[in-house]
Design a protein around this motif. Structure first.
Motif, PDB file in Angstrom:
ATOM      1  N   LYS A   1      -2.151  46.516 -34.320  1.00 44.39           N
ATOM      2  CA  LYS A   1      -1.958  47.968 -34.397  1.00 44.39           C
ATOM      3  C   LYS A   1      -3.202  48.699 -33.908  1.00 44.39           C
ATOM      4  O   LYS A   1      -3.097  49.784 -33.324  1.00 44.39           O
ATOM      5  CB  LYS A   1      -1.629  48.368 -35.828  1.00 44.39           C
TER       6      LYS A   1
ATOM      7  N   LYS B   1       3.076  49.011 -27.027  1.00 47.60           N
ATOM      8  CA  LYS B   1       3.449  50.429 -26.993  1.00 47.60           C
ATOM      9  C   LYS B   1       3.078  51.178 -28.270  1.00 47.60           C
ATOM     10  O   LYS B   1       2.992  52.412 -28.261  1.00 47.60           O
ATOM     11  CB  LYS B   1       4.940  50.571 -26.719  1.00 47.60           C
ATOM     12  N   SER B   2       2.862  50.460 -29.352  1.00 52.50           N
ATOM     13  CA  SER B   2       2.483  51.112 -30.608  1.00 52.50           C
ATOM     14  C   SER B   2       1.031  50.854 -30.986  1.00 52.50           C
ATOM     15  O   SER B   2       0.579  51.278 -32.057  1.00 52.50           O
ATOM     16  CB  SER B   2       3.397  50.634 -31.745  1.00 52.50           C
TER      17      SER B   2
ATOM     18  N   ARG C   1      -2.836  57.271 -26.943  1.00 52.42           N
ATOM     19  CA  ARG C   1      -3.106  56.100 -27.776  1.00 52.42           C
ATOM     20  C   ARG C   1      -4.502  55.525 -27.544  1.00 52.42           C
ATOM     21  O   ARG C   1      -4.881  54.531 -28.159  1.00 52.42           O
ATOM     22  CB  ARG C   1      -2.061  55.014 -27.511  1.00 52.42           C
TER      23      ARG C   1
END
Length: 458
Positions: free
Chosen positions: A10, A35-36, A190
């Protein structure tokens, strides 16, 4: 994360905003698996690009001319992207130039040039998709051939070959481009890029790395920590015998506008027996440099700081960069002699400035791109050994493949974490005796200590 079966991290911390670090971030952003994932890139320099990083300077050679076939092949894959001269392409906006590369050697030299020539020829024949033209690879049988290929009145070397498929990149422009690509990426929210952050040490929880702590005491936690700090990497984890910071000499001379015009489209020339090279000038400034065994600058740090599980107490001596200092006298004299040999009319030209470029060398010149064998969630992407920059467009994808466990077996083998016994064979001694890279392309004196050389004056 240490294998393909581990959870997707994460929080990812990348230490270093040079070629390996930025290319890794770009590849992570474009990979749906992550993507996260939130990505933090930290860099010690207050400004980006880091003016002291080995990824930043006026120019870096882009070549497929290697005695090692895997590197030749990977360089040609990168060159496909360097050829994209659109504003958004890797080679656009004056980032990449292709006037050729002339490799020479003195009589009695080893076999590096012959192996390199064989590789670029065979790859040009076998792989049309690379766009490498076999007719642009020419054998140089003597000094007259070398002069004709380079355009210089002088000469360095007795024989060699020219590859007019090779070129050079403006390193500072390219790093700025990579930073721009990250900031403009659709998933840029991100990514956090933090300059002026000095990492003091990694955070360990037994055999697990959980991030890093800054000199100011801030703790940056992460599920996956990537060391991509170049020559500063050995200060973060025990890389004794595996990675070594070596200082390489660069000298710069002013040119007239007429000299600039005459030289700017000439090929790069490198004498592989001496390690010296000249890249075509820009902004009326000519750079001559040495790719050699380099200088070491030794410091002592506590072993437990970089390897808490080590059974060795006390301090360990490692080489770390010294920045913002001129080159020693021996390098200045050697480089000026090479300049005078290649460009005789500049033999009395005063030195404008000099700097030391710090490589992160490995004994074999192979990169170190792998998980740490002892500490979990720690990935290492370093050991560029002075030849990593040309792979900028593709190396990030290879690093992410290694993180996922899907890297090509050939590259996985040469970029692996070697055992201590393997290293002793490569070094020819104990790990602490590692003093320079032996990939066949280095030259000059071995074992020079920077502080000792700086004491020597005329």
């Amino acid at each position: 994360m240490s294998s393909t079966t581990s959870p997707v991290p994460k929080q990812i911390l990348i230490i270093g905003a040079g070629e390996f670090g930025l290319s890794t971030a770009l590849s992570l952003l474009s990979n749906p698996t992550y993507k996260s994932s939130l990505i933090t890139i930290v860099e010690s320099s207050p400004s980006l690009p880091n003016p002291f990083g080995s990824s930043v300077d006026a120019s870096r050679i882009v070549r497929a001319d290697y005695a090692s076939r895997p590197y030749s092949k990977l360089a040609l894959q990168a060159q496909i992207l360097w050829h994209d001269k659109s504003p958004d392409g890797w080679g656009g906006e004056e980032r990449y130039h292709e006037p050729g590369f002339v490799l020479t050697e003195d009589k009695g030299a080893g076999g590096y040039l012959g192996e390199s020539l064989a590789n670029v020829r065979s790859l040009a024949k076998e792989n049309a998709e690379f766009g490498s033209d076999l007719n642009k690879i020419k054998v140089l049988n003597g000094q007259d051939d070398i002069r004709a290929a380079t355009g210089y009145d002088g000469v360095s070397g007795d024989s060699g070959y020219a590859n007019f498929n090779s070129g050079w990149a403006n390193a500072e422009f390219v790093v700025s481009y990579a930073l721009k690509k990250i900031k403009q990426h659709p998933a840029s929210d991100r990514v956090t890029i933090r300059p002026d952050v000095h990492i003091d040490h990694l955070l360990f929880s037994n055999d697990n790395v959980i991030g890093a702590e800054t000199r100011s005491g801030e703790q940056i936690t992460a599920d996956l920590t990537v060391i991509a700090a170049g020559a500063w990497s050995p200060a973060l984890i025990n890389l004794q015998g595996r990675c070594l910071a070596t200082g390489q000499a660069l000298a710069y001379y002013d040119l007239t506008s007429e000299e600039q015009k005459a030289m700017e489209h000439r090929p790069t020339i490198m004498n592989m027996s001496r390690g010296t090279f000249i890249i075509p000038p820009r902004a009326q400034e000519l750079k001559i440099a040495r790719h050699g065994y380099g200088y070491r600058s030794m410091v002592k740090i506590p072993m437990k700081k970089i390897d808490p599980l080590s059974d060795q107490d006390g301090e360990v001596e490692i080489s770390l960069p010294q920045t913002a200092i001129p080159i020693p006298l021996e390098a200045e004299e050697m480089l000026h002699a090479e300049l005078a040999a290649l460009v005789p009319h500049m033999k009395d030209r005063p030195l404008k400035k000099s700097r030391i470029c710090w490589y992160c060398d490995t004994p074999s010149g192979n990169f170190l791109i792998t998980y740490h064998p002892t500490y979990k969630n720690l990935f290492i992407a370093t050991g560029g050994s002075g030849h990593g920059f040309k792979f900028f467009p593709v190396i990030g994808d290879k690093i992410v493949a290694a993180i996922e466990g899907t890297l090509d077996p050939e590259l996985k083998q040469i970029w692996r974490w070697r055992s201590d016994d393997e290293l002793r064979k490569e070094i020819g001694g104990e790990l602490h005796e590692f003093s320079g890279c032996d990939d066949g392309s280095r030259s000059g004196r071995r074992g020079m200590i920077l502080e000792e050389e700086l004491k020597r004056t005329r």
